[in-house]
Design a protein around this motif. Structure first.
Motif, short mmCIF file in Angstrom:
data_model
loop_
_atom_site.label_atom_id
_atom_site.label_comp_id
_atom_site.label_asym_id
_atom_site.label_seq_id
_atom_site.Cartn_x
_atom_site.Cartn_y
_atom_site.Cartn_z
N UNK A 1 0.84 -1.23 -0.08
CA UNK A 1 -0.06 0.19 0.11
C UNK A 1 0.93 1.31 -0.13
N UNK A 2 0.81 2.15 -0.98
CA UNK A 2 1.51 3.41 -1.07
C UNK A 2 0.48 4.53 -0.93
N UNK A 3 0.81 5.34 0.12
CA UNK A 3 0.06 6.61 0.28
C UNK A 3 1.29 7.56 0.15
N UNK A 4 1.06 8.59 -0.98
CA UNK A 4 2.09 9.77 -0.94
C UNK A 4 3.53 8.93 -1.36
N UNK A 5 4.31 9.42 -0.45
CA UNK A 5 5.78 9.04 -0.55
C UNK A 5 5.91 7.48 0.58
N UNK A 6 5.07 7.20 1.04
CA UNK A 6 5.31 6.06 2.24
C UNK A 6 4.59 4.98 1.70
N UNK A 7 5.33 3.70 1.84
CA UNK A 7 4.80 2.26 1.22
C UNK A 7 4.94 1.50 2.52
N UNK A 8 3.91 0.47 2.59
CA UNK A 8 4.25 -0.44 3.49
C UNK A 8 3.57 -1.89 3.15
N UNK B 1 10.19 -0.94 3.19
CA UNK B 1 11.24 -1.72 3.85
C UNK B 1 10.85 -3.38 3.79
N UNK B 2 11.55 -3.95 4.04
CA UNK B 2 11.58 -5.39 3.96
C UNK B 2 9.96 -5.80 4.84
#
Length: 139
Positions: free
Chosen positions: A73-80, A133-134
């Motif tokens: 899931x990516x929101x703006x410049x953050x992904x998880x 990240x991993x």
């Protein structure tokens, strides 16, 4: 009493690759819930392996509850990394996308509170992909 099943609905292809099953269709509750915002919709959606939901944004608070599969899931410049049981809150007007990882589709429940004018939906946009990240070890 309102009872409806996603698996008994025909999907609409939205954001290029998402098969969306409108359990409570967009805007159908506007009159009943409108104030400074309104309850917009409930849907279930899938994205197939190798595909990515078209990056987009809209003036809503949107939530994805992951029913099955694993994804980024990516929101703006953050992904998880996300998986079954995760709830993601997407802020108003935040660019976002999701893509499955591995060989299984992602299936999620989506619901939204909207601040949009009648007839407004989503706005496709550019969103450079950010790799998370991993993947954490989770049950």
């Amino acid at each position: 009493m309102f009872i409806k099943r996603a698996d008994q609905l025909e999907p609409e292809i939205v954001h290029d690759t998402g098969a969306v099953y409108w359990i409570v269709p967009e805007g159908s509750m506007r009159e009943e819930t409108e104030g400074s915002s309104f309850f917009d919709f409930v849907s279930e959606f899938t994205v197939q392996p190798g595909a990515q939901l078209q990056p987009h944004y809209h003036d809503t608070f949107e939530f994805y509850y992951i029913l099955s599969g694993r994804a980024v899931m990516q929101i703006e410049d953050e992904a998880s990394h996300v998986q079954r049981g995760d709830l993601v809150k997407i802020p108003r007007n935040a660019r976002h996308t999701i893509w499955p990882t591995g060989d299984e589709e992602i299936r999620a429940l989506c619901f939204s509170t909207s601040f949009q004018a009648p007839g407004e939906r989503f706005v496709p946009c550019e969103l450079p992909r950010v790799e998370p990240a991993a993947e954490p070890t989770r049950p």
